[in-house]
Design an enzyme around this catalytic site. Structure first.
Site, short mmCIF file in Angstrom:
data_model
loop_
_atom_site.label_atom_id
_atom_site.label_comp_id
_atom_site.label_asym_id
_atom_site.label_seq_id
_atom_site.Cartn_x
_atom_site.Cartn_y
_atom_site.Cartn_z
N VAL A 224 0.71 -0.99 -0.08
CA VAL A 224 0.05 0.19 0.07
C VAL A 224 0.92 1.20 -0.11
CG1 VAL A 224 -1.65 1.20 1.17
CG2 VAL A 224 -1.55 -1.22 1.16
N ASP A 225 0.60 2.26 -0.88
CA ASP A 225 1.43 3.50 -0.95
C ASP A 225 1.75 4.12 0.46
OD1 ASP A 225 1.50 2.96 -3.52
OD2 ASP A 225 0.00 4.77 -4.06
N THR A 226 2.79 4.63 0.61
CA THR A 226 3.35 5.19 1.77
C THR A 226 2.37 6.42 2.32
OG1 THR A 226 5.51 5.12 1.08
CG2 THR A 226 4.96 6.59 3.12
#
Length: 470
Positions: A224-226
């Site tokens: 999952v993106d930061t």
């Protein structure tokens, strides 16, 4: 001419003096002027760069089969991992990608005298290069530095041995746990996968604090993106991690001869909630737009873009389903996104470039629209009466930094829902259980469904926009 010669001295001494102070023969440095606390003083010049401290591996043997656990063809990556088995794989990969791993290159005289001369005759080696007898690899000592340093304010502190407060914080993120998987609700601004400059990532912290008595900690199944938040799936065994990783990559890769398992694989899905600027042209649809990766700033930055229709550049297939969740308020619309492929920044690029509606808080792919949206007047019309109104904070409602009313809102992208096979029911000692009768008699469900609450900044935005419709 004679009068001019008498007035001006000859130039020969001046030319000699200039040559003596040329770049070919500079004067020896004695002292330089240093300024400390606005006080000038004379000091010694700085020393030159010191050579890197290297760890030298043994020379590659003539017969690699004499070492246990090594195949006949050994790559440089495999050879380094053979001696640094306790070092995380991403650390070794990162050293190769940065060109820090070197191999001996014989000097013209065949001799290496001193560290400085030794560094001049070391060349970079790629991780896929095949090792040959006599090759000796040198790696910097930083390959052994795996300490976690404080970088984000998400947790009180960050160490490889978390204290009681850190463990309690991480365990509060766990939504589900069984013998095969671990499901967490990842907070925003915490990276999923770590590397050398990013240490306190979810995979490193979970491996240190969420092992729950096992010798090996959980491993990431997907990312999952930061800046994003939401459901993050981790496998607690090598078999479950591999099966789920295949499933998230391609559903056909995870299938087997069991019909019940294949039906559970087909039910696998992820649903994201996102707040976008503007409104899509249709209430629902499918975005099928391949993505390409480009490098900027001499390769220091990367960016994902829509692939060119000509297909000259390398691209990856990317498909996303979307559905509008409600009316447009203050120029923003809630969307439900369902990615059918797992490409990097897929939903952010599809929303910004394919739909023309960037996600709120996405300054990488929607910075121009974000600036334009901040400058435009925020006046909308009530859906029932048609009267204009301006959205404002209801009385008594707290506003946290990052909500839609903030000058710098955070990214409004959240992994809301996830449906996966009940891997603990299907995976046995020999892989996927193929006995249909035994699977039908098992009372455990075939699939698991998880729903994660939104983070604070998105929940406040949801409450504010919902109050305008009441």
């Amino acid at each position: 001419m004679r009068s001019l010669r008498r007035r001006f001295p000859p130039l020969k001494p001046l030319i000699t003096f200039t040559r003596r102070l040329s770049r070919v023969s500079p004067p020896p440095p004695t002292q330089v002027i240093r300024i400390t606390n606005n006080i000038a003083r004379l000091g010694e010049p700085k020393e030159g760069p010191k050579p890197k401290q290297l760890l030298s591996l043994p020379a590659f043997p003539n017969d690699p089969k004499s070492l246990p656990g090594l195949p006949s063809r050994v790559t440089a990556l495999r050879w380094v991992k053979h001696y640094f088995a306790d070092v995380p794989s991403f650390v070794v990969h990162n050293h190769f990608h940065k060109g820090l791993v070197r191999v001996d290159c014989l000097s013209p005289d065949g001799l290496l005298e001193g560290m400085q001369s030794r560094m001049q005759f070391l060349k970079k080696i790629s991780q896929d290069e095949i090792m040959k007898p006599g090759m000796q690899i040198h790696v910097p000592v930083s390959v052994l530095e795996s300490r976690i340093s404080r970088r984000f304010d998400t947790i009180p502190s960050a160490t490889l041995n978390p204290n009681a407060d850190e463990i309690q914080y991480l365990q509060r993120l766990v939504m589900y746990k069984d013998s095969a998987i671990l499901v967490l609700n990842k907070p925003p601004r915490m990276p999923s996968k770590g590397n050398l400059p990013v240490h306190n990532s979810m995979d490193a912290l979970a491996a240190a604090a969420l092992s729950f008595g096992r010798e090996e900690g959980p491993k990431l199944v997907h990312r999952v993106d930061t800046e994003s938040s939401g459901l993050l799936l981790m496998g607690r065994s090598s078999e479950s991690t591999a099966r789920l990783h295949w499933l998230f990559t391609n559903k056909d890769l995870g299938k087997s001869s069991s019909k019940i398992w294949n039906d559970a694989c087909e039910a696998t899905e992820q649903k994201y909630w996102a707040l976008v600027m503007g409104s899509p042209p249709k209430k629902q649809g499918v975005i099928s737009a391949p993505l390409s990766k480009v490098f900027l700033n001499d390769g220091k930055m990367e960016r994902i873009i829509l692939a060119h229709p000509s297909g000259i550049e390398g691209s990856q297939e990317a498909v996303t389903e979307y559905r509008v969740l409600g009316p447009t308020i203050r120029g923003c619309t809630w969307l439900e996104l369902r990615p059918l492929t797992g490409r990097k920044h897929q939903m952010r690029v599809h929303c910004a470039e394919a739909l023309g509606t960037p996600i709120v808080g996405d300054y990488k792919y929607g910075w121009y629209m974000q600036r334009k949206w901040n400058e435009m007047p925020k006046i909308d019309y009530e859906p029932m009466t048609g009267l204009p109104y301006k959205m404002r904070r209801p009385e008594g409602m707290a506003v946290q930094k990052g909500s839609v009313l903030s000058k710098v809102p955070l990214l409004h992208l959240h992994c809301r829902e996830m449906v996966i096979p009940n891997i603990a029911k299907f995976v046995g000692e020999s892989g996927i259980e193929s006995d249909e009768h035994q699977l039908k008699m098992d009372p455990r469900p075939d699939v698991l469904r998880f729903v994660a609450p939104m983070p604070n900044h998105m929940q406040i935005t949801w409450n504010i926009m919902s109050s305008c419709l009441v």
